[in-house]
Design a protein around this motif. Structure first.
Motif, PDB file in Angstrom:
ATOM      1  N   GLN A   5      -4.293  -5.227   1.028  1.00 34.63           N
ATOM      2  CA  GLN A   5      -3.941  -4.119   0.125  1.00 34.63           C
ATOM      3  C   GLN A   5      -2.446  -4.045  -0.203  1.00 34.63           C
ATOM      4  O   GLN A   5      -2.072  -3.696  -1.316  1.00 34.63           O
ATOM      5  N   ALA A  24      -5.177   1.168  -5.155  1.00 36.26           N
ATOM      6  CA  ALA A  24      -4.107   0.161  -5.124  1.00 36.26           C
ATOM      7  C   ALA A  24      -3.912  -0.472  -6.500  1.00 36.26           C
ATOM      8  O   ALA A  24      -2.777  -0.726  -6.922  1.00 36.26           O
ATOM      9  N   ARG A  60       1.062   2.958   0.039  1.00 36.41           N
ATOM     10  CA  ARG A  60      -0.258   2.556  -0.426  1.00 36.41           C
ATOM     11  C   ARG A  60      -1.377   3.297   0.287  1.00 36.41           C
ATOM     12  O   ARG A  60      -2.560   3.032   0.085  1.00 36.41           O
TER      13      ARG A  60
END
Lengths: 426, 522
Positions: free
Chosen positions: A29, B127, B370
């Motif tokens: 990610q 994301a 994130r």
């Protein structure tokens, strides 16, 4: 994870611990830099149902093991429409310790052991490998047909150039370039010729564990009889099979090198001189089996402790193959040493590189899927602005070049060795 | 079971490659995070699988979804949609329900930089959206469930708290225009999108009564009122320089911390000091992130292995009530100003700066931006879920944490849930402290029946606590059984909720299992 070979049932605990978070579908990610290149699994990109992800296949394996489902044509298709590229495992293990790739491999072995697979295309190349020692069904006597008469080959060098089936029969230009570079750099090498048998990678990826064991034993014996100490491969598949898979079956102490590693070493030693300008803008495709899948398995002797109830704690820590130590820099360092060449990177690189689409028996059984995946990778390469795509694996080379042709893509393809040879030419 | 003619009608809409009723595919939709908890809650064995859908279908457009829903109406099939799909509420709850997997609807439709909103389809991940809006110096609210989940699902159908809620609110605060396929198959466009002339996405409230409360309320209907196919979400300025430079190989990534971003871990001696600190930091309006996580959670969120986590044990014992703060700024001057405020407030509130002792790695900044810090919770036992949670004031959130601890300790002693000394709490301020969110992440082992049962028993005790101590609006009150138990304690809200369901979906076509059932047909 560890050197120990496991059956599917040994992974039951791991399968049950999947949290279906879908991390396996994406690159790690923190590496996501765009909408377009955020995903990492060619299989789910193509087929979309969750079953086609790393996590999905772990659920299928668990369902099969616990007899919630039985064998079906659909199950076999799902299990084999996977390039076994291992990207799912890298993303999963960024913050977890499950092993989707190992589960997929164990599932394929079970399918073969149960007599339910592999698919006809895999059975065909497995039979051919047994008969003529290569999956293409080519004559063993033609294994050195690529060898130009002016190449000097040593008969007793301790370094063997293990050309590999795909390079020998399908990507001869790589073998020729490699041999010429070795000659120019003064690297003495021997060739096994007819005595070179398939490394076993295509069989192993399809689940043919029993068949591959004999091949491994035979190859190791042949290397020893010839006094070989170092084996250099052109093929990423041969490289990871010899380096990472062989020791799981038969321990050996051969030094396994990929050509890119040897070339980097030669550059450092000043034996390889790259003087001629190669004015190309290139982007480099990391082959899965040169990169994340080439990490060796490690021995682990320990136990799972529970110092706090329910908190599982392996002592010593379990070695995880997270793609950390793949062969990423040697090819790049060699490219950077070529005068006039500009290297530009794709978004998905190194341990989270997007697969070319050929591996895991996919090119043989599902050529359309392989081609589509390569097309996706080409798009990413073209988006960098590069005019040339470079890689280090004959199997990637074949699939990517097939896609360039099929899509009439505005990009050229070279193996690393071809560019090095261009930079060496007088 | 789905009949052949029903299946064929659906197949005609999406093509044979985008629908399946093969058990091998269906099983992968029955397996979900925490499905074993749901099984025990419903008096079943703690299996990792819940119900298999009758079929799974992959539409590619709003029009296809409308057609699918109409086929469901025609044949009396139910439907259950999900986007990225994380959690048991994504499972179908009754037989003859088809699962609508929205994976093929994955486009960022629009980024309006001037008006600061983005329009996304269901399978765009947080994301992905963040990476794209960052290119314009913007940021989005990232759902606490992680960067891999869908902002659309969070905005329309879940509570949607997050680590950055101090500055980005929660998902319900960020939803603007919505495209919504109703259980009838009709299309409803909320807010400015529904305007006849020049429709746009900039607001979810039109000239008439707002339907956003009906659409999602506090925690969302989880597909129980239809399917959301596009949503506009608010964007915010990126908290610092919008740069994302990361190198190295997994898991040892090196992140170049953008200019003007800084983490703090500030330790407080007790709950009162923490309460005061949360209030004061938020009054000054300087935080990008501002939350309390228990000391164990701090150790987990800044470690990337169990070994590393346990190596923090000595620090763990010294932390009492740690406040985690991140500040960001656009200029050096603004950054210096905020740092001075933090330093002054640490002194004023009696805190101790533990930031350097925790050794926050540079990649933790990337994970914070994130929204990946919460995911470290899975390191400990492999699974966790919050038993309950609430959103109200800072005082309520603190009171909830304090009251919860002795109950949790009791269940830890029983052995079902992992030992966090009863302290496992995540408490985040929202919108500069006007509100606060609190939940109780509880670690258990999903593969051990006694642990799963232990978690559920503890959760029941937590629900009782919420009622007895009026601890704000609870999470996880879903489905008929829970609503009918909870409703009489809270103005009989469940009767009104049911009226909404009956008005929108009298036939119960939209799977009501995680919402409420219309009784009109029963």
């Amino acid at each position: 994870m560890t050197l120990e070979l496991k059956k599917l049932a040994d992974y039951k605990d791991i399968m049950e611990r999947c949290i279906r978070c879908s991390m396996c579908k994406w690159i790690p990610q923190v590496q996501i830099k765009s909408w377009k290149y955020a995903q990492v699994c060619p299989s789910i990109d193509e087929y979309n149902f969750h079953a086609y992800s790393g996590g999905g296949r772990m659920i299928i394996a668990l369902s099969l093991l616990t007899e919630r489902i039985g064998y079906s044509e659909e199950l076999l298709n799902i299990v084999y429409r996977c390039t076994a590229c291992g990207a799912c495992a890298v993303s999963c293990k960024y913050l977890n310790d499950l092993e989707p790739l190992e589960v997929i491999e164990a599932l394929r072995k079970k399918i073969v052991e149960d007599g339910e697979g592999p698919l006809p295309a895999h059975k065909k190349y497995m039979k051919l490998t047994e008969e003529v020692h290569n999956p293409y069904g080519e004559e063993p006597s033609k294994r050195l047909d690529w060898l130009p008469s002016d190449i000097k080959v040593s008969k007793n060098s301790k370094l063997a150039y293990f050309v590999g089936c795909t390079t020998s029969y399908r990507r001869k230009e790589i073998a020729i370039a490699t041999a010429r570079i070795f000659n120019k750099a003064g690297v003495e090498f021997q060739l096994l010729g007819e005595d070179e048998f398939c490394c076993g990678s295509p069989i192993l990826r399809a689940g043919g564990e029993a068949q591959v064991l004999d091949l491994i034993k035979r190859n190791i014996k042949a290397f020893k009889e010839r006094g070989i100490e170092t084996i250099v491969t052109s093929c990423a598949g041969c490289y990871s099979t010899l380096k990472a898979d062989y020791p799981r079956y038969v321990k050996h102490d051969f030094k396994i090198l990929h050509t890119s590693e040897l070339l980097e070493q030669l550059l450092k030693e000043g034996k390889l001189k790259l003087k001629k300008e190669v004015p190309l803008t290139v982007t480099y495709h990391d082959p899965c089996h040169l990169g994340r899948c080439s990490e060796p398995y490690k021995e682990w002797h320990g136990e799972i402790m529970e110092p706090i109830p329910l908190v599982r704690f392996p002592v010593p820590p379990l070695p995880l193959r997270q793609g950390t130590y793949g062969c990423y820099y040697p090819p790049r360092n060699v490219l950077k040493a070529i005068p006039g060449l500009k290297l530009v990177e794709m978004e998905r690189i190194k341990e989270y590189a997007y697969c070319c689409g050929a591996g895991g028996g996919v090119k043989a059984a599902f050529p359309d899927f392989a081609l589509k995946t390569a097309g996706r990778r080409l798009e990413e390469a073209i988006d960098t602005g590069a005019d040339t795509l470079v890689s280090c694996c004959p199997f990637c080379a074949t699939n990517l070049q097939d896609a360039i042709k099929a899509n009439n893509a505005p990009i050229k393809f070279y193996d690393l060795t071809e560019l090095v040879l261009k930079a060496m030419e007088d | 079971m789905i009949k052949d003619n029903e299946y064929e009608a659906l197949e005609k809409i999406v093509g044979s490659q985008n629908i399946s009723r093969e058990p091998v595919i269906l099983d992968t939709y029955a397996f979900q995070w925490c499905a074993e908890l749901l099984n025990v809650i419903n008096d079943k064995p703690p299996a990792r699988y819940y119900l298999r859908p009758a079929a799974v279908i992959l539409p590619s457009s709003t029009e296809e979804i409308q057609q699918i829903v109409r086929v469901c109406n025609k044949y009396g099939l139910k439907f259950k949609a999900f986007s990225t799909g994380l959690g048991p509420w994504n499972c179908v709850s009754t037989p003859r329900t088809i699962q609508i997997d929205l994976r093929r609807m994955n486009k960022i439709v629009k980024i309006d930089t001037k008006n600061q909103y983005a329009v996304v389809e269901p399978y765009v991940s947080g994301a992905q959206l963040q990476a794209e809006v960052m290119k314009f110096g913007l940021n989005c609210h990232m759902p606490g469930a992680g960067p891999q989940v869908s902002p659309l699902a969070s905005a329309t159908s879940m509570a949607g708290p997050g680590f950055t809620s101090a500055s980005t609110g929660f998902a319900g605060r960020n939803v603007l225009g919505v495209e919504w396929v109703l259980p009838s198959g009709d299309l409803l466009q909320l807010g400015a999108l529904g305007q006849k002339n020049d429709p746009d996405w900039f607001t979810g409230d039109g000239p008439g009564p707002s339907l956003r409360g009906i659409m999602r309320g506090f925690v969302g209907a989880k597909s129980g009122l239809g399917i959301f196919t596009k949503v506009a979400v608010k964007l915010y300025p990126f908290p610092s320089k919008p740069e994302w430079k990361i190198s190295g190989e997994s898991p040892n990534y090196k992140f170049e911390i953008p200019n003007y971003l800084k983490f703090y871990i500030i330790n407080y001696k007790d709950w009162d000091a923490l309460t005061n600190a949360l209030r004061r930091f938020e009054e000054e309006e300087i935080s990008f992130m501002c939350y309390y996580a228990s000391r164990g959670a701090i150790c987990a969120s800044f470690a990337n292995s169990r070994e590393e986590m346990f190596s923090y044990y000595s620090i763990h014992t010294r932390l009492k009530r740690p406040l985690t703060l991140m500040i960001g700024a656009q200029t050096e001057r603004e950054f210096e100003y905020k740092k001075k405020i933090v330093e002054g407030l640490i002194q004023e509130t009696g805190g101790k700066d533990y930031t350097k002792k925790i050794k926050i790695r540079d990649v933790s900044y990337a994970e914070a931006l994130r929204c990946l810090l919460g995911f470290h919770g899975f390191l400990i036992t492999g699974c966790f879920q919050s038993t309950h949670g609430g959103m109200d004031t800072i005082e309520m959130a603190i009171r909830m944490a304090k009251l919860n601890a002795p109950i949790k300790r009791k269940f830890i002693e029983k052995g079902g849930i992992a030992d966090d000394q009863g302290e496992g709490v995540w408490l985040a301020t929202y919108e500069r402290g006007h509100m606060a969110h609190c939940e109780m992440p509880t670690m258990y082992d999903a593969t051990k029946p006694e642990s799963v049962v232990g978690w559920v028993e503890y959760a029941h005790a937590c629900d009782e606590l919420d009622l007895k101590e009026h601890l704000g609006i609870p999470f996880f009150i879903e489905g008929d059984k829970q609503h009918e138990w909870y409703g009489p304690h809270c103005m009989n809200y469940h009767i009104w909720l049911r009226k909404i369901k009956e008005a929108f979906d009298p036939q119960n076509i939209a799977d009501p299992g995680f919402y409420i059932t219309s009784k009109k047909t029963s």
